[in-house]
Design an enzyme around this catalytic site. Structure first.
Site, mmCIF file in Angstrom:
data_model
loop_
_atom_site.group_PDB
_atom_site.id
_atom_site.type_symbol
_atom_site.label_atom_id
_atom_site.label_comp_id
_atom_site.label_asym_id
_atom_site.label_seq_id
_atom_site.Cartn_x
_atom_site.Cartn_y
_atom_site.Cartn_z
ATOM 1 N N LYS A 115 0.843 -1.190 0.000
ATOM 2 C CA LYS A 115 0.000 0.000 0.000
ATOM 3 C C LYS A 115 0.881 1.244 0.000
ATOM 4 O O LYS A 115 1.804 1.385 0.811
ATOM 5 C CB LYS A 115 -0.900 -0.001 1.228
ATOM 6 N N LYS A 143 -12.866 -7.022 -9.172
ATOM 7 C CA LYS A 143 -13.465 -7.328 -7.879
ATOM 8 C C LYS A 143 -14.915 -7.746 -8.126
ATOM 9 O O LYS A 143 -15.763 -6.908 -8.477
ATOM 10 C CB LYS A 143 -13.412 -6.110 -6.957
#
Length: 367
Positions: free
Chosen positions: A153, A256
């Site tokens: 991240k 997703k």
């Protein structure tokens, strides 16, 4: 498919530790279990867990949609279901239909999606943006657990801090595949400069380096970067993915299912992307066990693409939750998730776990 009964129940699961992204800190996951049953009592499970932190609606929105449309849903998934939480609900219904069909036919869901599903898929570990020393410890733990691809991240802190962390990891772990996930936290100049500074780190790809809607900037980065450049939050729908492909704005896509309305819509987009030589990586949205199982079956079915023929997928997320609602949560072994041998999704509800996590009662419609 003839559906005789639909029932649903909301739940909430805490994260072990908040997952900090460039946009928000995710502290818990709230969703709704959806169960469909045919006239013979065969049941299929789905999960609707939108991410409110990313503007996808909430579990409360899903419950409102179910309250308004549940009787009609016995006849199938409405094409015009469009409101906050609708994509997650469509996903739950699509997955539940496939799970029911797989259980009825004695086939895994992946075998309903493709004639030649993979027996298992590699998974990437997700590493937060903490202090370099802590991050390096997390990386070592991931490598010891068998992971060969890490997703870092970035974008929530100063680029200098991101660069320092990634260089430390590359020096310590020269064989690892490293991905970055900026969650749209950089502007174009920051993204281009940071990626140039990381040229020697041999990155595999970077996800959503610039905000959603910055298509021209994304296209320029895709042309200039030495790694693959993927859209993630920019793929809010199948149409969004198609538009990015048509614009030549990406060299990879992140899919997703919870965001795209299910496995079948996501696979249709993956097939179109693969025809253009664009690989797809399937990830969960830190879902509960039903959502993880669904994403695994999709990952086992997506086509292979030369640019990234055997990618790791974002499926190793069960351990980020402090609890689950299924009997045996799917976790990787030596960095790989095996496709369950049981028909359908291969997971079953744990009634005690769901009872502890539930935020409301079962609501039933039909037979």
């Amino acid at each position: 498919m003839s559906i005789a009964r639909l029932r649903y129940r909301p739940f909430r699961l805490p994260m072990r530790t908040p997952m900090q992204t460039a946009r928000a800190a995710i502290e818990y996951r709230a969703g709704v279990v959806v169960e469909l049953a045919d006239s013979e009592g065969v049941r299929g499970l789905g999960e609707a867990s939108p991410l409110p932190e990313f503007g996808e609606g909430s579990a409360r929105d899903v419950l409102a949609l179910l309250g308004a449309h549940a009787p009609d849903l016995l006849d199938g998934i409405p094409a015009d279901l469009d409101a906050p939480g609708a994509a997650a609900l469509r996903c739950a219904l699509d997955v539940a239909e496939l799970d029911l069909e797989g259980r009825r036919e004695g086939l895994p869901v992946a075998a309903l999606l493709t004639d030649s599903p993979r027996a298992g898929v590699a998974a990437n570990a997700v590493i937060g943006d903490g202090p370099p020393e802590r991050v390096l410890e997390e990386v070592r733990e991931a490598v010891e657990a068998g992971f060969r691809t890490l997703k870092m991240k970035v974008g929530a802190k100063a680029p200098d801090e991101d660069v320092r962390r990634i260089r430390l990891i590359r020096i310590a772990m020269p064989e690892l595949e490293i991905r970055l996930d900026a969650n749209g936290g950089w502007d174009e100049d920051t993204a281009a400069d940071t990626l140039r500074r990381l040229d020697g780190c041999e990155l595999e790809l970077v996800e959503q380096p610039v905000p959603v809607g910055a298509t021209e900037a994304l296209a320029r980065l895709s042309r200039d970067a030495r790694c693959l450049v993927a859209a993630d939050e920019g793929v809010q729908s199948v149409d969004d993915g198609r538009a990015l492909l048509a614009a030549g704005a990406v060299t990879a896509l992140v899919l997703k299912p919870m965001r795209l309305g299910g496995l079948r819509p996501a696979l249709a987009l993956a097939n179109e992307a693969s025809a253009q030589g664009v690989p797809c990586i399937v990830t969960t949205t830190f879902d509960a066990g039903i959502g993880v199982a669904a994403a695994l079956h999709l990952a086992a079915a997506v086509p292979s693409v030369e640019a990234l023929p055997d990618p790791a997928h974002g499926l190793a997320t069960a351990d980020h939750l402090a609890a689950d609602i299924v009997v045996d949560s799917l976790r990787p072994s030596d960095g790989t998730l095996a496709l369950p041998e049981q028909p359908g999704l291969g997971v079953d509800l744990d009634t005690m776990r769901l009872g502890r996590a539930a935020t409301g009662p079962w609501i039933e419609v039909g037979g």
